[in-house]
Design a protein around this motif. Structure first.
Motif, PDB file in Angstrom:
ATOM      1  N   GLU A  58      48.987  62.712  25.021  1.00 55.74           N
ATOM      2  CA  GLU A  58      49.964  63.367  25.885  1.00 55.74           C
ATOM      3  C   GLU A  58      50.421  62.405  26.982  1.00 55.74           C
ATOM      4  N   ILE A  59      51.544  62.719  27.611  1.00 54.26           N
ATOM      5  CA  ILE A  59      52.153  61.831  28.605  1.00 54.26           C
ATOM      6  C   ILE A  59      52.312  62.594  29.913  1.00 54.26           C
ATOM      7  N   PHE A  60      51.928  61.944  31.026  1.00 58.68           N
ATOM      8  CA  PHE A  60      51.947  62.575  32.345  1.00 58.68           C
ATOM      9  C   PHE A  60      52.747  61.722  33.329  1.00 58.68           C
ATOM     10  N   ASP A  61      53.147  62.362  34.453  1.00 56.00           N
ATOM     11  CA  ASP A  61      53.797  61.597  35.509  1.00 56.00           C
ATOM     12  C   ASP A  61      52.730  60.854  36.311  1.00 56.00           C
ATOM     13  N   ARG A  62      53.127  60.105  37.328  1.00 52.79           N
ATOM     14  CA  ARG A  62      52.247  59.153  37.985  1.00 52.79           C
ATOM     15  C   ARG A  62      51.044  59.808  38.663  1.00 52.79           C
ATOM     16  N   ASN A  63      51.121  61.059  39.007  1.00 50.33           N
ATOM     17  CA  ASN A  63      50.014  61.725  39.692  1.00 50.33           C
ATOM     18  C   ASN A  63      49.003  62.353  38.731  1.00 50.33           C
ATOM     19  N   PHE A  64      49.264  62.274  37.432  1.00 47.08           N
ATOM     20  CA  PHE A  64      48.394  62.815  36.394  1.00 47.08           C
ATOM     21  C   PHE A  64      48.191  64.320  36.563  1.00 47.08           C
ATOM     22  N   THR A  65      49.159  64.963  37.192  1.00 43.29           N
ATOM     23  CA  THR A  65      49.072  66.412  37.402  1.00 43.29           C
ATOM     24  C   THR A  65      50.157  67.159  36.647  1.00 43.29           C
ATOM     25  N   ARG A  66      51.207  66.446  36.263  1.00 41.32           N
ATOM     26  CA  ARG A  66      52.332  67.121  35.617  1.00 41.32           C
ATOM     27  C   ARG A  66      52.535  66.560  34.209  1.00 41.32           C
ATOM     28  N   PRO A  67      52.222  67.370  33.182  1.00 39.07           N
ATOM     29  CA  PRO A  67      52.447  66.888  31.815  1.00 39.07           C
ATOM     30  C   PRO A  67      53.933  66.834  31.496  1.00 39.07           C
ATOM     31  N   LEU A  68      54.351  65.732  30.885  1.00 43.84           N
ATOM     32  CA  LEU A  68      55.742  65.567  30.478  1.00 43.84           C
ATOM     33  C   LEU A  68      55.914  65.771  28.983  1.00 43.84           C
ATOM     34  N   VAL A  69      54.889  65.402  28.217  1.00 46.93           N
ATOM     35  CA  VAL A  69      54.900  65.581  26.765  1.00 46.93           C
ATOM     36  C   VAL A  69      53.544  66.114  26.347  1.00 46.93           C
ATOM     37  N   ILE A  70      53.528  67.234  25.631  1.00 49.65           N
ATOM     38  CA  ILE A  70      52.283  67.837  25.166  1.00 49.65           C
ATOM     39  C   ILE A  70      52.410  68.126  23.667  1.00 49.65           C
ATOM     40  N   ASN A  71      51.298  68.567  23.082  1.00 52.90           N
ATOM     41  CA  ASN A  71      51.305  68.986  21.682  1.00 52.90           C
ATOM     42  C   ASN A  71      51.266  70.510  21.629  1.00 52.90           C
ATOM     43  N   ARG A  72      52.142  71.089  20.835  1.00 46.79           N
ATOM     44  CA  ARG A  72      52.221  72.541  20.717  1.00 46.79           C
ATOM     45  C   ARG A  72      51.746  72.958  19.331  1.00 46.79           C
ATOM     46  N   ASP A  73      50.929  74.022  19.304  1.00 48.44           N
ATOM     47  CA  ASP A  73      50.435  74.527  18.024  1.00 48.44           C
ATOM     48  C   ASP A  73      51.594  75.018  17.160  1.00 48.44           C
ATOM     49  N   SER A  74      51.536  74.640  15.930  1.00 54.11           N
ATOM     50  CA  SER A  74      52.554  75.064  14.975  1.00 54.11           C
ATOM     51  C   SER A  74      51.921  75.031  13.583  1.00 54.11           C
ATOM     52  N   PHE A  75      52.707  75.369  12.572  1.00 54.37           N
ATOM     53  CA  PHE A  75      52.210  75.401  11.204  1.00 54.37           C
ATOM     54  C   PHE A  75      53.125  74.583  10.300  1.00 54.37           C
ATOM     55  N   ALA A  76      52.525  74.073   9.237  1.00 50.94           N
ATOM     56  CA  ALA A  76      53.283  73.449   8.152  1.00 50.94           C
ATOM     57  C   ALA A  76      53.014  74.241   6.882  1.00 50.94           C
ATOM     58  N   VAL A  77      54.035  74.407   6.050  1.00 55.65           N
ATOM     59  CA  VAL A  77      53.924  75.169   4.800  1.00 55.65           C
ATOM     60  C   VAL A  77      54.011  74.202   3.627  1.00 55.65           C
ATOM     61  N   SER A  78      53.123  74.397   2.639  1.00 58.40           N
ATOM     62  CA  SER A  78      53.088  73.542   1.452  1.00 58.40           C
ATOM     63  C   SER A  78      53.167  74.398   0.196  1.00 58.40           C
ATOM     64  N   ILE A  79      53.516  73.757  -0.917  1.00 55.36           N
ATOM     65  CA  ILE A  79      53.514  74.413  -2.219  1.00 55.36           C
ATOM     66  C   ILE A  79      52.756  73.540  -3.211  1.00 55.36           C
ATOM     67  N   THR A  80      51.882  74.162  -4.001  1.00 52.60           N
ATOM     68  CA  THR A  80      51.179  73.487  -5.086  1.00 52.60           C
ATOM     69  C   THR A  80      51.764  74.035  -6.383  1.00 52.60           C
ATOM     70  N   THR A  81      52.683  73.281  -6.958  1.00 50.08           N
ATOM     71  CA  THR A  81      53.487  73.806  -8.075  1.00 50.08           C
ATOM     72  C   THR A  81      52.651  74.106  -9.315  1.00 50.08           C
ATOM     73  N   ALA A  82      51.538  73.385  -9.505  1.00 49.28           N
ATOM     74  CA  ALA A  82      50.716  73.626 -10.694  1.00 49.28           C
ATOM     75  C   ALA A  82      50.043  74.993 -10.652  1.00 49.28           C
ATOM     76  N   GLU A  83      49.971  75.600  -9.466  1.00 50.67           N
ATOM     77  CA  GLU A  83      49.368  76.930  -9.340  1.00 50.67           C
ATOM     78  C   GLU A  83      50.385  78.047  -9.560  1.00 50.67           C
ATOM     79  N   VAL A  84      51.626  77.662  -9.751  1.00 55.00           N
ATOM     80  CA  VAL A  84      52.693  78.648  -9.934  1.00 55.00           C
ATOM     81  C   VAL A  84      53.040  78.742 -11.423  1.00 55.00           C
ATOM     82  N   PRO A  85      52.955  79.923 -12.008  1.00 52.77           N
ATOM     83  CA  PRO A  85      53.369  80.071 -13.416  1.00 52.77           C
ATOM     84  C   PRO A  85      54.816  79.605 -13.598  1.00 52.77           C
ATOM     85  N   ARG A  86      55.071  78.940 -14.730  1.00 56.91           N
ATOM     86  CA  ARG A  86      56.390  78.357 -14.954  1.00 56.91           C
ATOM     87  C   ARG A  86      57.512  79.394 -14.844  1.00 56.91           C
ATOM     88  N   ASN A  87      57.248  80.604 -15.336  1.00 52.68           N
ATOM     89  CA  ASN A  87      58.305  81.617 -15.311  1.00 52.68           C
ATOM     90  C   ASN A  87      58.544  82.198 -13.918  1.00 52.68           C
TER      91      ASN A  87
END
Length: 609
Positions: A58-87
């Protein structure tokens, strides 16, 4: 005949038993004598390693009290095509795309053909909200092969004008992958694209973890087999030299004017604020807002450009700082000698005007500097200094080279010479070119950051410290300081300190009795500076410059700051840079917000902007 037949049968039987015996011996050797070796090989072949991405620091301003860039929880979605019936594959893709709010073609484009029959998940969407994941979970029974996992994304907090400093991240390009592969970068990595995110990507990216799974030939997990997991290591946290409150002050002082404002400590090179307008919201890259990106990319005002370091301009009258140093150092004209300014001189078949058309009368060096008299400097440059001395003086103030600031994309500006003009235009350098250069016009170009460095050299008696935006690197868990930037001298002049003292005095005269008397001659702090108005070939538009330092009377150099403001192509607002600088100085030294500083200076009309 019968004997021959029996002999052949005996030979065949012997051959058969020899072959069988050889196979038995080979199998016994492989399974019993070398069983451990082949078991290890089989297990290695059937194991697959999956990368676990590390969270960026993460990135902070000079006083180390104010975050400028943080990480936010989110999700990624995937597909495993071999688990999906062809039809069902087309229906699964179509329904998933509908829930994700993307097109089916976007999903198909992310699915390489070789993955269709493998039990290997392929990411098809990132930055997915919890509500969307819930919608997928509700339809899990009709969406075989669809899965999701937590994937933090970058979040830029109230970033505003900090966007050019912070930059943004994106998927690694093919060119970056080729050049950075030896540093551990891989296909699919997220990498800094601009700004601090780019400059310090190796520190911010952390160390990826990995998980080794035992799978069958089609990539399916084998139950009962132990998986090996090495957790990722988060990237280092960065503390910048930027003061978030000063950044906001400078941002509002510049206002919606195309240009830049910089606040810097000359004794260390620390950049306290760096504003470039217009700016952009780096979160559009996180959200994948292609429409917003397209609008910005096509904007003629070029909001992705950091004008503080990536644009160069004619310095106009601010260049008279260097001209005065050259006059004092060259001993070609005594400072107390005068030149008559009548508002215009005739030379080379054309009229050369001073900005004050009525003329300034007779002026010595201090008076000419304070009143920013063009005639004085044009005559001296043409008749006494000459282009070679002016170019040499420019290089002695580190013009024409980059400063090495820890931000990507810095340009060097340009110092012209007669040799360059002949090569570039196949034309001789004429005295008119020298006259133009003497007042900071013509081919001469500087960046706003270089202008800060010029004033820093005047303050530091000839030294320039490398400008930088990184203050500290900290451990992401304990917060302990692992590295702190040490001021570094990048240029040192051999001019006599008395020359710098004289120029500081003349810069003070600009404020007390010269072109910047209003509004910078304030009670809050003593300011010394130089105005500049650069012609751009339009009758009603000019670049507006102001560069200054304060307090003028401070003994400790650590108490001083340099402020440089440039407003591009101002329409009837040639004093806009001076007004913005006054607000910055007032706010900084009186510890006031923008609104409080504006009221204290009596600029109430600006509160309506």
């Amino acid at each position: 005949m019968r004997v021959d037949k029996e002999i052949r049968i005996i030979i065949f039987k012997v051959f058969f038993f020899v072959v069988v015996f050889a196979y038995v011996i080979r199998i016994f050797s492989m399974q019993i004598l070398s069983g451990d070796i082949h078991l290890s090989r089989a297990q290695n072949i059937s194991r697959r390693t999956y990368i676990i991405p590390a969270q960026r620091g993460e990135i902070f301003d000079r006083n180390f009290t104010r975050p400028l860039v943080i990480n936010r929880d989110s999700f990624a979605v995937s597909i495993t095509t071999a688990e999906v019936p062809r039809n069902m594959l087309d229906d699964v893709i179509e329904l998933t795309a509908e829930i994700l709010g993307i097109s089916s073609s976007d999903i198909i484009a992310r699915l390489p053909r070789q993955y269709f029959q493998l039990f290997h998940p392929v990411e098809i969407a990132s930055n997915v909200s919890m509500n969307t994941v819930s919608a997928l979970a509700e339809r899990k029974h009709i969406l075989p092969g669809i899965s999701w996992h937590i994937k933090p994304v970058r979040s830029y907090v109230d970033v505003g004008s900090l966007s050019h400093i912070l930059g943004y991240v994106g998927d690694i390009s093919r060119e970056d992958l080729i050049s950075l592969h030896n540093l551990g970068y891989q296909q699919g990595d997220v990498i800094g694209q601009t700004g601090v995110e780019r400059q310090y990507d190796l520190l911010l990216r952390g160390r990826q973890g990995w998980e080794t799974r035992t799978v069958d030939s089609r990539g399916r997990r084998i139950p009962g087999r132990e998986n090996i997991v090495v957790p990722p290591e988060m990237g280092r946290n960065l503390v910048l030299t930027i003061d978030a409150d000063l950044q906001l002050l400078a941002e509002k002082a510049l206002g919606p004017q195309i240009g830049t404002a910089i606040i810097m400590r000359p004794a260390t090179g620390e950049v306290l604020a760096m504003v470039s307008y217009p700016w952009f919201d780096p979160n559009i890259f996180t959200y994948g807002d292609n429409a917003a990106f397209r609008i910005l990319a096509e904007d003629p005002s070029r909001p992705f450009l950091n004008r503080a370091i990536q644009s160069s301009y004619p310095p106009a009258s601010t260049f008279k700082i260097i001209m005065s140093a050259a006059i004092l150092a060259g001993n070609v004209f005594q400072p107390d000698q005068t030149i008559l300014c009548q508002g215009m001189i005739r030379f080379g078949g054309r009229d050369w005007h001073c900005w004050h058309r009525a003329g300034h009368g007779r002026l010595n060096l201090t008076g000419a500097f304070a009143q920013s008299c063009n005639i004085y400097y044009m005559v001296l440059g043409r008749d006494n200094l000459g282009v070679e001395n002016i170019a040499s003086a420019s290089r002695s103030f580190a013009l024409g080279v980059t400063s090495g600031i820890d931000l990507p994309g810095e340009v060097a500006g340009f110092v012209p010479t007669p040799q360059w003009k002949e090569r570039r235009f196949h034309e001789r350098w004429v005295l008119g070119d020298t006259m133009n250069m003497s007042i900071g016009q013509g081919y001469l170009l500087v960046t706003p950051l270089q202008m800060c460095n010029i004033v820093s050299m005047i303050i530091n008696d000839g030294k320039i410290f490398r400008p930088h935006v990184l203050k500290e690197v900290r451990d992401p868990v304990t917060g302990a300081v692992e590295y702190a930037t040490v001021p570094e001298v990048i240029f040192e002049s051999d001019l006599d300190p008395s020359i710098f003292e004289a120029i500081r005095s003349d810069m003070r005269a600009v404020v007390t009795q010269g072109t910047a008397q209003f509004p910078l001659n304030m009670r809050t702090v003593q300011i010394a500076g130089k105005t500049g108005t650069a012609e751009i070939g339009l009758p009603d538009r000019w670049h507006s410059w102001f560069t200054a330092f304060a307090p003028y009377d401070a003994v400790d150099p650590n108490e001083k700051i340099v402020v440089t403001v440039l407003v591009e192509a101002s329409e009837f607002q040639i004093w806009r840079a001076t007004l913005a600088s006054a607000i910055i100085f007032q706010g900084y030294f009186a510890n006031q917000s923008y609104e409080e500083a504006v009221r204290a200076l009596g600029f109430h009309h600006l509160l309506g902007n």
